[in-house]
Design a protein around this motif. Sequence first.
Motif, mmCIF file in Angstrom:
data_model
loop_
_atom_site.group_PDB
_atom_site.id
_atom_site.type_symbol
_atom_site.label_atom_id
_atom_site.label_comp_id
_atom_site.label_asym_id
_atom_site.label_seq_id
_atom_site.Cartn_x
_atom_site.Cartn_y
_atom_site.Cartn_z
ATOM 1 N N ASN A 47 51.247 39.743 97.464
ATOM 2 C CA ASN A 47 52.590 39.199 97.685
ATOM 3 C C ASN A 47 52.917 39.229 99.167
ATOM 4 O O ASN A 47 52.577 40.184 99.869
ATOM 5 C CB ASN A 47 53.645 40.014 96.928
ATOM 6 C CG ASN A 47 53.495 39.890 95.424
ATOM 7 O OD1 ASN A 47 53.435 40.875 94.718
ATOM 8 N ND2 ASN A 47 53.400 38.671 94.928
ATOM 9 N N SER A 48 53.606 38.184 99.641
ATOM 10 C CA SER A 48 53.993 38.141 101.045
ATOM 11 C C SER A 48 55.064 39.190 101.319
ATOM 12 O O SER A 48 55.878 39.518 100.458
ATOM 13 C CB SER A 48 54.513 36.755 101.415
ATOM 14 O OG SER A 48 55.637 36.414 100.631
ATOM 15 N N LEU A 49 55.052 39.721 102.515
ATOM 16 C CA LEU A 49 56.038 40.722 102.914
ATOM 17 C C LEU A 49 57.374 40.049 103.256
ATOM 18 O O LEU A 49 57.407 38.878 103.659
ATOM 19 C CB LEU A 49 55.511 41.511 104.101
ATOM 20 C CG LEU A 49 54.239 42.341 103.805
ATOM 21 C CD1 LEU A 49 53.734 43.009 105.069
ATOM 22 C CD2 LEU A 49 54.494 43.366 102.719
ATOM 23 N N GLN A 54 60.005 33.099 103.188
ATOM 24 C CA GLN A 54 59.678 32.502 101.899
ATOM 25 C C GLN A 54 58.733 33.409 101.107
ATOM 26 O O GLN A 54 57.831 34.018 101.672
ATOM 27 C CB GLN A 54 59.024 31.138 102.100
ATOM 28 C CG GLN A 54 59.921 30.111 102.775
ATOM 29 C CD GLN A 54 59.193 28.795 102.996
ATOM 30 O OE1 GLN A 54 57.998 28.690 102.760
ATOM 31 N NE2 GLN A 54 59.923 27.793 103.438
ATOM 32 N N ASN A 55 58.979 33.468 99.804
ATOM 33 C CA ASN A 55 58.122 34.262 98.943
ATOM 34 C C ASN A 55 56.828 33.504 98.663
ATOM 35 O O ASN A 55 56.849 32.397 98.138
ATOM 36 C CB ASN A 55 58.848 34.571 97.631
ATOM 37 C CG ASN A 55 58.015 35.474 96.730
ATOM 38 O OD1 ASN A 55 57.263 36.316 97.210
ATOM 39 N ND2 ASN A 55 58.127 35.279 95.429
ATOM 40 N N GLU A 75 50.295 30.184 96.865
ATOM 41 C CA GLU A 75 51.385 29.602 96.076
ATOM 42 C C GLU A 75 52.702 29.860 96.789
ATOM 43 O O GLU A 75 53.028 30.990 97.136
ATOM 44 C CB GLU A 75 51.397 30.253 94.695
ATOM 45 C CG GLU A 75 52.465 29.765 93.755
ATOM 46 C CD GLU A 75 52.421 30.532 92.451
ATOM 47 O OE1 GLU A 75 51.949 29.960 91.463
ATOM 48 O OE2 GLU A 75 52.847 31.704 92.429
ATOM 49 N N SER A 76 53.468 28.784 97.028
ATOM 50 C CA SER A 76 54.760 28.907 97.694
ATOM 51 C C SER A 76 55.673 27.781 97.238
ATOM 52 O O SER A 76 55.303 26.602 97.303
ATOM 53 C CB SER A 76 54.592 28.845 99.217
ATOM 54 O OG SER A 76 55.850 28.888 99.861
ATOM 55 N N THR A 80 50.912 24.671 95.482
ATOM 56 C CA THR A 80 49.710 25.494 95.604
ATOM 57 C C THR A 80 48.673 24.803 96.483
ATOM 58 O O THR A 80 48.561 23.572 96.485
ATOM 59 C CB THR A 80 49.082 25.788 94.231
ATOM 60 O OG1 THR A 80 48.726 24.552 93.596
ATOM 61 C CG2 THR A 80 50.038 26.555 93.338
ATOM 62 N N VAL A 81 47.945 25.618 97.213
ATOM 63 C CA VAL A 81 46.827 25.143 98.023
ATOM 64 C C VAL A 81 45.612 25.968 97.637
ATOM 65 O O VAL A 81 45.667 27.205 97.665
ATOM 66 C CB VAL A 81 47.115 25.291 99.535
ATOM 67 C CG1 VAL A 81 45.899 24.871 100.338
ATOM 68 C CG2 VAL A 81 48.337 24.481 99.926
#
Length: 205
Positions: A47-49, A54-55, A75-76, A80-81
């Motif tokens: 998970n992004s900090l 943005q999450n 995933e954002s 998805t990429v």
Amino acid sequence: MGVAVLQSYPVPSDKTGQQVIETLTRRIMNLGASPAGQFVVDCEVYNSLPHLGQNKNLYILHNSEYPATVFSVIESQNKTVSITTDSLFDLLMLKLSTGNQYYSKKIKIESKGPRFEIKDFLVKLGSVTIGGTVKGILVEVDYLPGIIPGTCWGLLAEFMQGFLGSCVSVVPPAYIKSKATEAFSPVDTVQQYLEQFNLARKNTR
């Protein structure tokens, strides 16, 4: 590699995941399948900090069918990429895992179990575990001569219904339907696993 389809299989309340795997093993063996070793597909979720705003989720997946390949999905905001790299990417993530300023590792999910070969099909019976706890059963069926999902779904569905029963719909899953006229690739198999792993995560919350 052919066309691969993932099917979740229900675990009755009076059975364990291992008992279900044993039942499905007997069924596929009765159809004439031969054991072909073991398989594992695993997924590490990062998970992004908060300071990134943005999450974002980063998924690192490995499939024992492709031991030299690392599959990554970012995933954002419902986008998805997908990225395919070699195993050096794992070393990069290992170095970043200490004091990583972007992502923190949250969880590991895997599906593993026996593989079977039966004529033009490859069948994998996987126990899905999160933190060592069994959360469900995933069955992967590969039709090896196939390339385009839309041309072989009927054959796949008929074969799967033969040992999985009524849990297999005659209507193709959404992912297979979306790829109906495209050539299938290993990334498509991994994407299906990621969808099922995320469902398993949601069901444990």
